[in-house]
Design an enzyme around this catalytic site. Sequence first.
Site, PDB file in Angstrom:
ATOM      1  N   ASN A 181       0.829  -1.203   0.000  1.00  0.00           N
ATOM      2  CA  ASN A 181       0.000   0.000   0.000  1.00  0.00           C
ATOM      3  C   ASN A 181       0.863   1.252   0.000  1.00  0.00           C
ATOM      4  OD1 ASN A 181      -2.511  -1.323   0.011  1.00  0.00           O
ATOM      5  ND2 ASN A 181      -2.352  -1.680   2.215  1.00  0.00           N
TER       6      ASN A 181
ATOM      7  N   ASP B 221      10.241  -7.338   0.415  1.00  0.00           N
ATOM      8  CA  ASP B 221      10.439  -7.068   1.828  1.00  0.00           C
ATOM      9  C   ASP B 221      11.840  -6.512   1.924  1.00  0.00           C
ATOM     10  OD1 ASP B 221       9.270  -7.015   4.425  1.00  0.00           O
ATOM     11  OD2 ASP B 221      10.680  -8.565   5.028  1.00  0.00           O
TER      12      ASP B 221
END
Length: 198
Positions: A10, A70
């Site tokens: 997001n 990540d």
Amino acid sequence: MTARLVLASNNAKKAVEMTTLLAPLGIEVLPQSAFDIPEADEPHPTFVENALAKARHAAALSGLPAVADDSGLCVAALGGAPGVQSARFAGEPKSDARNNALLVERLAGSADRRAFFYSVVALVRHADDPRPLIADGEWHGTILYAPRGANGFGYDPLFFLPELGQTAAELDAQLKNTLSHRGAAMRHLLARLSTAPL
């Protein structure tokens, strides 16, 4: 024909970076918010496990291939911390300003300012993809005593590149994509995609 890929994030700035990097392959990147997909949990102790979990989550809920990264900052004097907890280093809710302030506080008095950003990018063609594409990258620098620069996000204002005399937050987007951990990981992923397309 344009391939569609869901970005399991997001983070609007991360979406811009990923879109720029994948556009040359004719891949349209759609944010997970376009499908009302909530953020996935990141309970794992490694970057690769978290990236893969996020990609599988987005693919399962969208029905499309998904890519996730990540990333984190690993600081030598802190034994690799904040590491996988980089986004939540100062707790919830996530805050770049609080994370940066805590990092400066934790490094007070430390002469060892070495650090590197690390990124793992995972791409799955579907949620149960047994052969995900996984790539990684590193970006080495040092941590300043105070933030500098207005570009970028996260720890960029503290991440100093001695060879350039600038922080990551002082670089323009094109140069940052060329040098950064995420840029390196994406270049590795793009090379893999050229032989194993969506």
